[in-house]
Scaffold this motif. Structure first.
Motif, short mmCIF file in Angstrom:
data_model
loop_
_atom_site.label_atom_id
_atom_site.label_comp_id
_atom_site.label_asym_id
_atom_site.label_seq_id
_atom_site.Cartn_x
_atom_site.Cartn_y
_atom_site.Cartn_z
N CYS A 1 0.83 -1.21 0.00
CA CYS A 1 0.00 0.00 0.00
C CYS A 1 0.86 1.26 0.00
O CYS A 1 0.63 2.20 -0.78
N LEU A 2 1.86 1.29 0.87
CA LEU A 2 2.66 2.49 1.04
C LEU A 2 3.60 2.72 -0.14
O LEU A 2 3.76 3.87 -0.59
N TYR A 3 4.21 1.65 -0.65
CA TYR A 3 5.04 1.81 -1.84
C TYR A 3 4.20 2.27 -3.03
O TYR A 3 4.63 3.11 -3.83
N SER A 4 2.99 1.74 -3.15
CA SER A 4 2.10 2.16 -4.23
C SER A 4 1.75 3.63 -4.10
O SER A 4 1.72 4.38 -5.10
N ALA A 5 1.46 4.07 -2.86
CA ALA A 5 1.15 5.48 -2.63
C ALA A 5 2.34 6.37 -2.98
O ALA A 5 2.17 7.45 -3.57
N VAL A 6 3.55 5.93 -2.64
CA VAL A 6 4.77 6.68 -2.99
C VAL A 6 4.87 6.86 -4.49
O VAL A 6 5.14 7.97 -5.00
N ILE A 7 4.65 5.78 -5.24
CA ILE A 7 4.73 5.84 -6.70
C ILE A 7 3.67 6.79 -7.25
O ILE A 7 3.95 7.61 -8.15
N CYS A 8 2.45 6.73 -6.71
CA CYS A 8 1.37 7.60 -7.19
C CYS A 8 1.66 9.06 -6.89
O CYS A 8 1.38 9.94 -7.73
N VAL A 9 2.20 9.35 -5.72
CA VAL A 9 2.57 10.74 -5.38
C VAL A 9 3.60 11.25 -6.38
O VAL A 9 3.50 12.38 -6.88
N ALA A 10 4.60 10.43 -6.68
CA ALA A 10 5.66 10.85 -7.59
C ALA A 10 5.13 11.05 -9.01
O ALA A 10 5.45 12.04 -9.68
N VAL A 11 4.31 10.10 -9.49
CA VAL A 11 3.79 10.19 -10.86
C VAL A 11 2.88 11.39 -11.01
O VAL A 11 2.99 12.16 -11.98
N PHE A 12 1.95 11.58 -10.05
CA PHE A 12 1.06 12.73 -10.17
C PHE A 12 1.83 14.04 -10.09
O PHE A 12 1.52 14.99 -10.82
N SER A 13 2.81 14.11 -9.22
CA SER A 13 3.59 15.34 -9.08
C SER A 13 4.30 15.70 -10.38
O SER A 13 4.38 16.88 -10.76
N LEU A 14 4.80 14.68 -11.08
CA LEU A 14 5.42 14.92 -12.39
C LEU A 14 4.39 15.45 -13.38
O LEU A 14 4.66 16.41 -14.12
N LEU A 15 3.21 14.82 -13.39
CA LEU A 15 2.15 15.28 -14.30
C LEU A 15 1.73 16.70 -13.97
O LEU A 15 1.50 17.52 -14.87
N TYR A 16 1.61 17.01 -12.69
CA TYR A 16 1.23 18.36 -12.28
C TYR A 16 2.26 19.38 -12.75
O TYR A 16 1.90 20.46 -13.26
N PHE A 17 3.53 19.03 -12.62
CA PHE A 17 4.60 19.94 -13.04
C PHE A 17 4.53 20.18 -14.55
O PHE A 17 4.62 21.33 -15.02
N LEU A 18 4.33 19.11 -15.32
CA LEU A 18 4.31 19.25 -16.78
C LEU A 18 3.06 19.99 -17.26
O LEU A 18 3.15 20.86 -18.14
N ILE A 19 1.91 19.65 -16.66
CA ILE A 19 0.63 20.14 -17.19
C ILE A 19 0.23 21.47 -16.58
O ILE A 19 -0.15 22.42 -17.30
#
Length: 394
Positions: free
Chosen positions: A299-317
């Motif tokens: 659960c926690l590793y998955s949440a870490v990955i999601c935080v990182a992926v969304f943050s990248l998308l937020y930065f780009l978009i």
């Protein structure tokens, strides 16, 4: 209002949702391909590892969490009373549970006992789903309710007719299915969101509580007598921790009262990610990574990955305004339920029409390429269905 959130569509969330759905269609399709590498398959229940495939379901949970504050505050802004809001949450949760149970049982229809071809039963179920949950635009409201009523009646009849397995099994939640699991986590997260009045720190604390509850449910005494029904909710609590992680991230990025910008936003999000990562690392020796068992480390590793992926998308978009490429994912992101069930509809239609793929597409690289093309095709079909005003909403 609980939180004062950014108004309008959030392209980065829509893009995250659309990408997740595209990957979901691909991994579900490629699961039937022979000779694919292990990193493209789900890890087995007792393996201490995870692949990108094992992050797709938690990404859905995470996005549900990101959407809850927007959905709840939107309904409150429209004037919903407390009980109207609870009715909406309850109806949505029930819908997810019903869909999950039907989809799971559709895999085991006993045609002879049911009195209906298994493929036909499944297709009629999906027709009823569209009738019940389509967003209608008729000026006369009674027409919409006629369609919805027909769909509900159809689901009741299909449920009554259903027999599975050896013919003695009736429609039952022997497991809730992906949508049902999302339904439970959504329900619990909505309750928690309202209880703690939009305070991000409280939701971080509740992530720890959910993980702690899962750990408690692993203790032998919880599986004895009157405690057993409480232990059955351990997995739902673990899933809820992922939903709450998405909720926290939404407040960091889009709660105007917090006003996090620039270095403050970066520090808060990075700190959250680091806390999740430290907890995952420390829990892993005792609770190995396992999607099937919904372990805290997974659960926690998955949440870490999601935080990182969304943050990248937020930065780009949202920061760099590189958003044109997101138009491809937008139809799926705005119509996720239809996109989710569409591959199954196509699959059952192919069986009904006796259409089969050439054997070369069932193994190795050709099979992988075919699955990628199929996933892309589903997004184009959804775009066309959107234009035909077929849009499902729970």
């Amino acid at each position: 209002m609980i939180n004062k959130l950014t108004t309008g569509r959030i392209l980065s969330i829509d893009a995250f949702r659309g990408i997740t759905i595209l990957v979901m269609i691909f991994v579900n399709s490629v699961a039937g391909v022979q000779g694919i590498p292990s990193w493209m398959q789900h890890a087995h229940a007792d393996e201490d590892r995870m692949t990108f495939v094992d992050v797709v379901f938690p990404a859905f949970l995470f996005i549900v969490g990101m959407s809850i504050p927007f959905a709840v505050n939107s309904r409150l802004a429209k004037g919903d009373s407390f009980w109207q809001l609870q009715k909406h949450i309850g109806w949505r949760s029930l819908g997810l549970l019903v869909l999950g149970v039907f989809m799971v049982n559709a895999e085991e229809v006993n045609a002879a006992a049911t009195g209906m071809n298994a493929t036909l039963w499944a297709l009629l179920f999906y027709v009823c789903v569209i009738l019940v949950w389509n967003v209608y635009t008729f000026r006369q409201q009674w027409i919409s309710w006629c369609f919805k009523g027909t769909g509900i009646a159809g689901l009741l009849v299909l449920g009554w007719l259903y027999h599975g397995g050896d013919g003695s099994e009736r429609l039952s939640p022997h497991w809730w299915g992906i949508l049902g699991l999302i339904g439970w986590a959504y329900l619990y997260a909505c309750i928690i969101y309202q209880l703690f009045k939009g305070v991000a720190a409280a939701y971080m604390f509740m992530i720890a509580v959910c993980i702690g509850y899962y750990i408690l449910c692993q203790q032998p005494f919880m599986h004895q007598g009157e405690w057993s029904w409480l232990a059955s909710q351990g997995v739902n609590a673990a899933h809820t921790s992922i939903v709450l992680s998405g909720m926290v991230l939404t407040l960091f990025y889009f709660d105007e009262d917090l006003g996090l910008r620039g270095s403050k936003l970066f520090a808060r999000v990075t700190g959250f990610l680091v806390i999740l990562l430290i907890a995952a690392v420390n829990l892993r020796p005792r609770y190995q990574i396992s999607k099937i068992h919904a372990t805290p480390s997974w659960c926690l590793y998955s949440a870490v990955i999601c935080v990182a992926v969304f943050s990248l998308l937020y930065f780009l978009i949202d920061v760099k305004h590189l958003s044109k490429w997101t138009s491809f994912f937008r139809p799926a992101g705005s119509n996720p339920l239809l996109t989710y069930i569409l591959p199954d509809i196509v699959y059952y239609l192919m069986i009904l029409l006796r259409i089969s793929l050439p054997p070369v597409l069932g193994a190795g690289l050709p099979g992988i390429i075919w699955c990628a093309c199929f996933a892309v095709a589903m997004l184009f079909i959804v775009k066309g269905l959107n234009k035909l005003r077929i849009r499902l909403q729970l």
